[in-house]
Enzyme design. Structure first.
Site, PDB file in Angstrom:
ATOM      1  N   GLU A   1       0.824  -1.213   0.000  1.00 22.07           N
ATOM      2  CA  GLU A   1       0.000   0.000   0.000  1.00 22.07           C
ATOM      3  C   GLU A   1       0.856   1.259   0.000  1.00 22.07           C
ATOM      4  O   GLU A   1       0.540   2.234  -0.701  1.00 22.07           O
ATOM      5  CB  GLU A   1      -0.954  -0.011   1.197  1.00 22.07           C
ATOM      6  CG  GLU A   1      -2.067  -1.040   1.066  1.00 22.07           C
ATOM      7  CD  GLU A   1      -3.009  -1.050   2.256  1.00 22.07           C
ATOM      8  OE1 GLU A   1      -2.811  -0.224   3.180  1.00 22.07           O
ATOM      9  OE2 GLU A   1      -3.939  -1.880   2.270  1.00 22.07           O
TER      10      GLU A   1
ATOM     11  N   HIS B   1     -10.272   1.695   0.393  1.00 21.99           N
ATOM     12  CA  HIS B   1     -10.686   0.840   1.506  1.00 21.99           C
ATOM     13  C   HIS B   1     -12.200   0.635   1.559  1.00 21.99           C
ATOM     14  O   HIS B   1     -12.686  -0.118   2.405  1.00 21.99           O
ATOM     15  CB  HIS B   1     -10.193   1.427   2.835  1.00 21.99           C
ATOM     16  CG  HIS B   1      -8.738   1.178   3.084  1.00 21.99           C
ATOM     17  ND1 HIS B   1      -7.748   1.856   2.411  1.00 21.99           N
ATOM     18  CD2 HIS B   1      -8.096   0.310   3.913  1.00 21.99           C
ATOM     19  CE1 HIS B   1      -6.563   1.430   2.828  1.00 21.99           C
ATOM     20  NE2 HIS B   1      -6.748   0.491   3.729  1.00 21.99           N
TER      21      HIS B   1
END
Length: 322
Positions: free
Chosen positions: A170, A203
């Site tokens: 990420e 997310h």
């Protein structure tokens, strides 16, 4: 027969340097940068769903498959930055790896100082954990250096995901690759708050799985998603700040791993703690010390001036100077 004009956008011709040596971004670079970041974010999230499965996300088989997907996307992600450079004609002095925070200059401070700063912020939760932990200090030290403990951690797929793979991939995709593309068209300070939007929205895919497996009410799931978006966006801004100030990828990765381990501070438990005054005082002290140390511990002078990504800024930024 006259050949058709070349319709390929030639942003290279618009790139120039001002008389005082400042970088002037090519026309249209912002659209290219934003679309590149959006494509990169969609590729990362989309890679999680290339495997069809009826198993929940925490099942080891699902985690292993997703490891494969995100590692492939992460390995390919530098190509996005390289293609962006070629298309826009932005040719900075630092190498591609240096722009992405992979370099040796200032590496030791980049490993220690950002993590220390993050631990200061979590002073309250750390003190709370220490008070509630049944182990003594020496017991904790022995466990930390016990190879069997680490072997157990490395055999746990969820631990590997939360502490290793997710932080590394990420931060590589959403910070190391996106920030070099965003800084030239905005500014370092604006990029810090723009980049986390891609990270926060990414997310939201958890909503799909929560709804699919009916893990809560619809309203509860969406409220949790909004909270997670807010939390991850703030955290993303923090790690973007660290990346720009230090010019290193390792700091954001370690901070990300640490925050995944700690989770969101348990303020409710702190309010009900038997030593509530001490714990809450440590919470407050941690926040105050964090604000005081935020700029000193991320001073670019520790990490070799100028940090590579700052060389792409079209205007001087206070974030990039000591």
């Amino acid at each position: 027969m006259v050949e058709d004009d070349d319709l390929t956008p030639n942003l290279m011709s618009n790139q120039m340097w001002s008389s005082n040596g400042e970088f002037v971004p090519p026309d249209g670079i912002c659209w290219v940068s934003v679309l590149s970041c959006l494509l990169l974010a969609c590729s990362y999230v989309g890679s999680l769903y290339v495997w069809r499965s009826d198993l929940p996300r925490d099942h080891p088989a699902v985690i292993k498959r997703r490891f494969t997907s995100v590692l492939i996307v992460s390995a390919v992600s530098p190509v996005f930055v390289w293609a962006w450079k070629m298309y826009t004609g932005v040719m900075p002095g630092p190498s591609l790896l240096a722009l992405m925070g992979i370099r040796f200059e200032g590496l030791i401070p980049a490993i220690i100082l950002p993590l220390l700063l993050t631990m200061v912020l979590f002073l309250g939760p750390l003190i709370q954990l220490a008070m509630d932990c049944p182990w003594g200090f020496m017991d904790g030290i022995r466990v930390t250096f016990d190879p069997w403990f680490w072997a157990l951690c490395l055999s746990d797929m969820r631990w590997l995901r939360n502490q290793v793979v997710a932080p590394l991939t990420e931060e590589l995709v959403f910070r190391a690759c996106m920030l070099p593309m965003l800084v030239p068209c905005t500014s370092p300070s604006t990029a810090i708050f723009t980049c986390p939007l891609f990270f926060g929205v990414a997310h939201f895919h958890h909503v799909i799985e929560l709804l699919r497996f009916r893990q809560g009410t619809v309203s509860g799931i969406f409220l949790a998603a909004v909270f997670q978006f807010s939390y991850t966006a703030v955290f993303g801004a923090y790690t973007a700040f660290i990346f720009i100030r230090t010019g290193h990828l390792v700091g954001p990765v370690l901070c990300h791993s640490f925050c995944n381990h700690m989770g969101f501070p348990a303020l409710g438990m702190a309010l009900e703690h038997p030593h509530r005054f001490t714990v809450l005082s440590c919470y407050l002290l941690g926040v105050l010390l964090f604000l005081l140390l935020l700029f000193p511990l991320t001073d670019p002078i520790f990490y070799s001036l100028p940090t590579p990504v700052c060389t792409l800024a079209s205007v001087p930024s206070s974030l990039c100077i000591s």
